[in-house]
Design a protein around this motif. Structure first.
Motif, PDB file in Angstrom:
ATOM      1  N   SER A  70       0.840  -1.189   0.000  1.00 32.95           N
ATOM      2  CA  SER A  70       0.000   0.000   0.000  1.00 32.95           C
ATOM      3  C   SER A  70       0.876   1.239   0.000  1.00 32.95           C
ATOM      4  O   SER A  70       1.977   1.236   0.541  1.00 32.95           O
ATOM      5  N   VAL A  73       0.835   6.973   3.560  1.00 36.68           N
ATOM      6  CA  VAL A  73       0.162   8.254   3.705  1.00 36.68           C
ATOM      7  C   VAL A  73       0.990   9.203   4.565  1.00 36.68           C
ATOM      8  O   VAL A  73       0.811  10.409   4.500  1.00 36.68           O
ATOM      9  N   GLN A  92      -5.287   8.596  11.635  1.00 33.22           N
ATOM     10  CA  GLN A  92      -5.892   8.535  10.309  1.00 33.22           C
ATOM     11  C   GLN A  92      -7.397   8.359  10.456  1.00 33.22           C
ATOM     12  O   GLN A  92      -7.902   8.141  11.543  1.00 33.22           O
ATOM     13  N   TRP A  97      -4.971   0.509  10.009  1.00 28.06           N
ATOM     14  CA  TRP A  97      -3.737   1.163   9.580  1.00 28.06           C
ATOM     15  C   TRP A  97      -2.545   0.395  10.125  1.00 28.06           C
ATOM     16  O   TRP A  97      -2.649  -0.296  11.132  1.00 28.06           O
ATOM     17  N   THR A  98      -1.405   0.568   9.473  1.00 26.62           N
ATOM     18  CA  THR A  98      -0.161  -0.070   9.901  1.00 26.62           C
ATOM     19  C   THR A  98       0.941   0.971   9.922  1.00 26.62           C
ATOM     20  O   THR A  98       1.051   1.782   9.003  1.00 26.62           O
ATOM     21  N   VAL A  99       1.753   0.950  10.973  1.00 25.47           N
ATOM     22  CA  VAL A  99       2.975   1.753  10.992  1.00 25.47           C
ATOM     23  C   VAL A  99       4.141   0.763  10.969  1.00 25.47           C
ATOM     24  O   VAL A  99       4.138  -0.223  11.704  1.00 25.47           O
ATOM     25  N   ASP A 143      -0.054  -2.729  13.899  1.00 27.31           N
ATOM     26  CA  ASP A 143      -1.371  -2.395  13.359  1.00 27.31           C
ATOM     27  C   ASP A 143      -2.145  -1.575  14.386  1.00 27.31           C
ATOM     28  O   ASP A 143      -2.035  -1.807  15.592  1.00 27.31           O
ATOM     29  N   GLY A 146      -7.840   3.362  13.055  1.00 33.02           N
ATOM     30  CA  GLY A 146      -7.930   4.798  12.843  1.00 33.02           C
ATOM     31  C   GLY A 146      -9.176   5.366  13.498  1.00 33.02           C
ATOM     32  O   GLY A 146      -9.922   4.674  14.183  1.00 33.02           O
ATOM     33  N   VAL A 166       3.271   5.110   7.541  1.00 33.41           N
ATOM     34  CA  VAL A 166       1.921   4.668   7.870  1.00 33.41           C
ATOM     35  C   VAL A 166       1.227   4.335   6.555  1.00 33.41           C
ATOM     36  O   VAL A 166       1.227   5.142   5.621  1.00 33.41           O
ATOM     37  N   THR A 167       0.647   3.129   6.489  1.00 30.30           N
ATOM     38  CA  THR A 167      -0.060   2.668   5.298  1.00 30.30           C
ATOM     39  C   THR A 167      -1.410   2.087   5.702  1.00 30.30           C
ATOM     40  O   THR A 167      -1.594   1.698   6.855  1.00 30.30           O
ATOM     41  N   PRO A 168      -2.353   2.034   4.756  1.00 27.27           N
ATOM     42  CA  PRO A 168      -3.594   1.323   5.071  1.00 27.27           C
ATOM     43  C   PRO A 168      -3.247  -0.112   5.419  1.00 27.27           C
ATOM     44  O   PRO A 168      -2.371  -0.730   4.813  1.00 27.27           O
ATOM     45  N   GLY A 169      -3.907  -0.656   6.449  1.00 27.13           N
ATOM     46  CA  GLY A 169      -3.573  -1.996   6.918  1.00 27.13           C
ATOM     47  C   GLY A 169      -4.687  -2.990   6.646  1.00 27.13           C
ATOM     48  O   GLY A 169      -5.754  -2.655   6.129  1.00 27.13           O
TER      49      GLY A 169
END
Length: 174
Positions: A70, A73, A92, A97-99, A143, A146, A166-169
């Protein structure tokens, strides 16, 4: 003022990349971990075989937009020391979400992370850092849900550089 902060951040990053090690006795776990260090492009490292810039190191430690992955962001790279940590608001919209966090330190000393949702702790742990000039130790993935204020806090016992994104998880299982 911002120019002064950028110059200070460049100095810290240059010292970390040159191999200066801190000598603190513990990782701060409560209260403020310090102000965020601006993610400015530092000067080239003088360490043989080391990365030429924080940006180049960050791209190799945590490649941007991996195939099948992904799009990030939020993405930031910087430095932490025993005296100064890093704090960033990473909240978010609602959803999963995932960091991902990667780091490097002179001797491979890990950094600590804490993920806060408002005043509640979501997660806490350590990120295994690669030793300076060696291939990284991988990255740590956390994970989170948001829809709330979410803050990432990083701290270290020894000087280190880091990158996180950070990306959509995937869906979070409760």
């Amino acid at each position: 003022m911002r120019r002064l902060l950028v110059l200070a951040g460049i100095g810290v990053v240059a010292a970390v990349l040159a191999g200066c090690a801190g000598g603190a006795t513990g990782i701060p776990t409560g209260g403020s971990t310090g102000d965020a260090i601006p993610s400015a492009e530092p000067r080239a490292s003088k360490s043989p075989g080391g990365p030429t810039s924080l940006t180049a190191w960050a791209e190799s430690a945590l490649p941007r937009n991996k195939p099948g992955g992904s799009k990030a962001v939020i993405r930031e790279a910087g430095a932490v020391t025993a005296e100064t940590g890093h704090r960033a608001e990473i909240g978010q919209d609602a959803g999963a979400w995932t960091v991902q966090i990667a780091c490097e330190s002179a001797a491979g000393t890990p950094i600590a992370y804490r993920l806060m949702g408002g005043s509640e702790e979501i997660a806490r742990g350590e990120v295994a850092c690669g030793a300076r000039g060696e291939r990284g130790a991988g990255n740590t993935r956390v994970d989170f849900a948001g829809g709330t204020e979410t803050r990432l806090e990083l701290s270290a016992e020894a000087d280190a550089i880091f990158v996180y994104e950070v990306t959509p998880g995937a869906a979070i299982q409760n």
